[in-house]
Design a protein around this motif. Structure first.
Motif, PDB file in Angstrom:
ATOM      1  N   MET A   1       0.836  -1.194   0.000  1.00  0.00           N
ATOM      2  CA  MET A   1       0.000   0.000   0.000  1.00  0.00           C
ATOM      3  C   MET A   1       0.875   1.250   0.000  1.00  0.00           C
ATOM      4  N   LEU A   2       0.599   2.182  -0.865  1.00  0.00           N
ATOM      5  CA  LEU A   2       1.364   3.412  -0.936  1.00  0.00           C
ATOM      6  C   LEU A   2       1.096   4.307   0.271  1.00  0.00           C
ATOM      7  N   THR A   3       1.930   5.309   0.431  1.00  0.00           N
ATOM      8  CA  THR A   3       1.813   6.228   1.564  1.00  0.00           C
ATOM      9  C   THR A   3       1.866   7.671   1.068  1.00  0.00           C
ATOM     10  N   SER A   4       0.960   8.488   1.566  1.00  0.00           N
ATOM     11  CA  SER A   4       1.062   9.937   1.417  1.00  0.00           C
ATOM     12  C   SER A   4       1.706  10.476   2.688  1.00  0.00           C
ATOM     13  N   ILE A   5       2.598  11.448   2.550  1.00  0.00           N
ATOM     14  CA  ILE A   5       3.316  12.020   3.685  1.00  0.00           C
ATOM     15  C   ILE A   5       2.943  13.491   3.820  1.00  0.00           C
ATOM     16  N   ILE A   6       2.670  13.906   5.054  1.00  0.00           N
ATOM     17  CA  ILE A   6       2.400  15.318   5.328  1.00  0.00           C
ATOM     18  C   ILE A   6       3.354  15.782   6.416  1.00  0.00           C
ATOM     19  N   LEU A   7       4.137  16.817   6.136  1.00  0.00           N
ATOM     20  CA  LEU A   7       4.992  17.408   7.161  1.00  0.00           C
ATOM     21  C   LEU A   7       4.719  18.887   7.289  1.00  0.00           C
ATOM     22  N   PHE A 102      14.286   8.849   8.281  1.00  0.00           N
ATOM     23  CA  PHE A 102      13.710   7.512   8.145  1.00  0.00           C
ATOM     24  C   PHE A 102      14.791   6.470   7.931  1.00  0.00           C
ATOM     25  N   GLU A 103      14.605   5.306   8.553  1.00  0.00           N
ATOM     26  CA  GLU A 103      15.470   4.176   8.242  1.00  0.00           C
ATOM     27  C   GLU A 103      15.271   3.791   6.778  1.00  0.00           C
ATOM     28  N   GLU A 104      16.303   3.239   6.182  1.00  0.00           N
ATOM     29  CA  GLU A 104      16.287   2.983   4.734  1.00  0.00           C
ATOM     30  C   GLU A 104      15.115   2.117   4.298  1.00  0.00           C
ATOM     31  N   ASP A 105      14.731   1.133   5.124  1.00  0.00           N
ATOM     32  CA  ASP A 105      13.666   0.199   4.729  1.00  0.00           C
ATOM     33  C   ASP A 105      12.295   0.582   5.305  1.00  0.00           C
ATOM     34  N   PHE A 106      12.163   1.792   5.843  1.00  0.00           N
ATOM     35  CA  PHE A 106      10.926   2.199   6.521  1.00  0.00           C
ATOM     36  C   PHE A 106       9.707   2.016   5.622  1.00  0.00           C
ATOM     37  N   PHE A 107       9.748   2.579   4.444  1.00  0.00           N
ATOM     38  CA  PHE A 107       8.556   2.574   3.587  1.00  0.00           C
ATOM     39  C   PHE A 107       8.341   1.229   2.907  1.00  0.00           C
ATOM     40  N   GLU A 108       9.400   0.469   2.723  1.00  0.00           N
ATOM     41  CA  GLU A 108       9.234  -0.889   2.210  1.00  0.00           C
ATOM     42  C   GLU A 108       8.483  -1.745   3.223  1.00  0.00           C
ATOM     43  N   ILE A 109       8.872  -1.618   4.506  1.00  0.00           N
ATOM     44  CA  ILE A 109       8.179  -2.361   5.564  1.00  0.00           C
ATOM     45  C   ILE A 109       6.732  -1.905   5.688  1.00  0.00           C
ATOM     46  N   LEU A 110       6.530  -0.594   5.693  1.00  0.00           N
ATOM     47  CA  LEU A 110       5.173  -0.057   5.819  1.00  0.00           C
ATOM     48  C   LEU A 110       4.303  -0.536   4.663  1.00  0.00           C
ATOM     49  N   ASN A 111       4.864  -0.599   3.479  1.00  0.00           N
ATOM     50  CA  ASN A 111       4.124  -1.040   2.298  1.00  0.00           C
ATOM     51  C   ASN A 111       3.595  -2.464   2.448  1.00  0.00           C
ATOM     52  N   GLN A 112       4.294  -3.275   3.252  1.00  0.00           N
ATOM     53  CA  GLN A 112       3.927  -4.682   3.407  1.00  0.00           C
ATOM     54  C   GLN A 112       3.014  -4.949   4.601  1.00  0.00           C
TER      55      GLN A 112
END
Length: 271
Positions: A1-7, A102-112
């Motif tokens: 699942m993709l992620t939208s980021i708001i900062l 962010f850790e390098e694999d943050f969004f890969e993990i979140l995607n799963q």
């Protein structure tokens, strides 16, 4: 699942730049919304210049929204949420301060990751540059004895500073124990949350009746009200550029703002 980021950025474009540079895998990102919270014009122009200078595949995913007033933290995030919801496709929405790496694999993990229908908010593992853990921020609500200490602290600024000095001298700073397993918690540190699609089945905005401080408790109450869960996920790791060991005593202005917030959220944090 993709992620939208708001900062949210307030006169700290260089900090935002470091955060964006820590995102390695843009293929997991749908879009990034940077809310400029009525910073100085030079800061806003720096954000625009930097994002336009990124390679096209990245720059086309980034939008900089400029608010004509400083809306505070959650207020700025709500401006970004409103933008995301105009074209929402059921993705996760990560909301955060801009002083994170962010850790390098943050969004890969979140995607799963797969979430339960009750999992409305995910609180990642957050560690300061000094190595201090910041999540789980509050595993459960606070007992009456601890609330009394808060009450004394907020009676008077000078009394509060005395209590803080004594506490730090004899007890040190509050330490969050390292937790390596996922769990439901009462509240996560306000620096970063992931709002799952199930959050948006219940809400379209973050509730926060104050300008700053206390956001963690207001969000916790919001989730509690619909019998949802805030879930701590230690696999999702970020570094918080806040320095715990070098932070200073709060100014009187900050103290008064936090006191104002405490009077409102106190009833939500007690057992």
């Amino acid at each position: 699942m993709l992620t939208s980021i708001i900062l949210v950025d307030y006169n700290s474009a260089k900090v935002t730049r470091k955060m964006l540079e820590s995102i390695r895998e843009f293929k997991y990102i749908k879009q990034i919304i940077i809310v400029d919270n009525n910073s100085q014009l030079e800061n806003y122009e720096e954000l625009i210049g930097y994002t336009k200078g990124l390679e096209r595949s990245k720059s086309k995913k980034i939008n900089v929204l400029r608010s004509d007033e400083n809306l505070g933290y959650f207020g700025g995030l709500n401006l970004g949420i409103d933008f995301v919801l105009k074209n929402y496709e059921g993705e996760n929405v990560l909301i955060a301060n801009n002083d994170l790496l962010f850790e390098e694999d943050f969004f890969e993990i979140l995607n799963q990751e797969k979430f339960n229908v009750k999992d409305l908010v995910i609180a990642p593992r957050v560690k300061t540059i000094d190595g201090h853990e910041q999540n789980p921020h509050l595993i459960s609500k606070i007992g009456k004895k601890n609330i009394l200490l808060y009450d004394f602290y907020y009676l008077n600024y000078y009394l509060g500073m005395l209590i803080l000095k004594v506490k730090r001298k004899f007890m040190g700073r509050r330490k969050v124990k390292q937790v390596d397993k996922g769990m439901e918690i009462f509240a996560g540190i306000g620096a970063i949350y992931i709002l799952t699609p199930y959050f948006f089945d219940c809400y379209r905005t973050l509730e926060c009746p104050v300008f700053l401080w206390g956001e963690e408790i207001f969000l916790a109450h919001q989730i509690e009200r619909v019998n949802g869960k805030i879930v701590y996920n230690p696999k999702l790791k970020v570094k918080h550029l806040e320095s715990v060991t070098t932070s200073q005593m709060p100014s009187k202005e900050k103290y008064l703002l936090t006191k104002k917030s405490y009077k409102i959220y106190k009833k939500y944090m007690t057992k």
